[in-house]
Design a protein around this motif. Sequence first.
Motif, PDB file in Angstrom:
ATOM      1  N   SER A 169      -0.039  -3.759   2.724  1.00 44.58           N
ATOM      2  CA  SER A 169       1.027  -2.915   2.179  1.00 44.58           C
ATOM      3  C   SER A 169       1.286  -3.238   0.714  1.00 44.58           C
ATOM      4  N   PHE A 173       1.161  -0.579  -2.147  1.00 43.51           N
ATOM      5  CA  PHE A 173       2.355  -0.329  -2.958  1.00 43.51           C
ATOM      6  C   PHE A 173       2.060  -0.526  -4.442  1.00 43.51           C
ATOM      7  N   SER A 177       2.165   2.471  -7.191  1.00 43.15           N
ATOM      8  CA  SER A 177       3.139   2.270  -8.276  1.00 43.15           C
ATOM      9  C   SER A 177       2.436   2.257  -9.625  1.00 43.15           C
ATOM     10  N   LEU A 205       8.749  -3.087  -3.153  1.00 45.88           N
ATOM     11  CA  LEU A 205       8.493  -2.410  -1.880  1.00 45.88           C
ATOM     12  C   LEU A 205       8.067  -3.379  -0.786  1.00 45.88           C
ATOM     13  N   THR A 206       7.357  -4.438  -1.149  1.00 48.40           N
ATOM     14  CA  THR A 206       6.975  -5.446  -0.151  1.00 48.40           C
ATOM     15  C   THR A 206       8.201  -6.229   0.315  1.00 48.40           C
TER      16      THR A 206
END
Length: 288
Positions: A169, A173, A177, A205-206
């Motif tokens: 992820s 992300f 981004s 986001l993580t």
Amino acid sequence: MDKNLLQRLISGFFYGLVIVLCTTPLGAEYIGKVFPDIKQYQLYYGMITFFMLVGIWECIRIMKFGKGWERFAVIPVSMYVFYLFSKRYFMQGFSYNFNLSEFLALFLIVIAAVTLFRFKDELYFESGKLIFTVIYVPLTFGFALGLPEFSAEGYFSLEVFMLFVLIWSSDSFAYFSGRLFGKHKMAPKISPKKTWEGFAGGVILTLILGFFIEKYYPELRGNWMVVGFLVSVFAPLGDLVESQLKRNFGVKDSGNIIPGHGGILDRLDSFIICAPVVYLYFILENII
């Protein structure tokens, strides 16, 4: 559909399936229906051992080992180091205190990374190749053996699977981004597509994903917002380390065991660095 894209999707699916089968109770349950004598911990140990052995072979290929004794010593020395970690960490939990051997092992990983970036000429010697390979592959995978929390029946919790989820992820992300907002390159000579904006998006986001893992899986060891932050910081570093290694020796991919994706080191470059870092965090969290 583009043939290469289809190849990437199929091989990526099977790679992800292996991770699920070997790191989750659900995967172990399905394997157990076909092979009832195989336990989950055996699947995980086998997966990590396979990744480690392929990683050693890929290092030999990337670093272009000569025909000296170092080429023939690297596998037995690596296996011995991995055995020592297996004996110490695998299924042992976190009941022991953090001691000098862990500090030394983590310090060696840092030294190997610094050498790769700052003193790369040292890695052109056969002895340097041997030492770097032993530190970069079996030492780091050895720490990964200590991440799960095992039950008496041989099952273990989802720490490793969730670590993979966070790594995948974080990479996605950061990529999206960077595509949307990226302007400032992080390391243009090593990895031209990485940007500071992508890195920041990956971190934020993580962290959010880590929050939801912490909320819905409270049985996991540690705080997963902290783990998410560590992954978002060190996963890109793992990618840069492997990219610099290939750049130093003029190699595009570490191998081709995963068609369309490259080799094991290409796919696990982030995991190789994140596993020791997360292990250290679990140890410190347990002590404190």
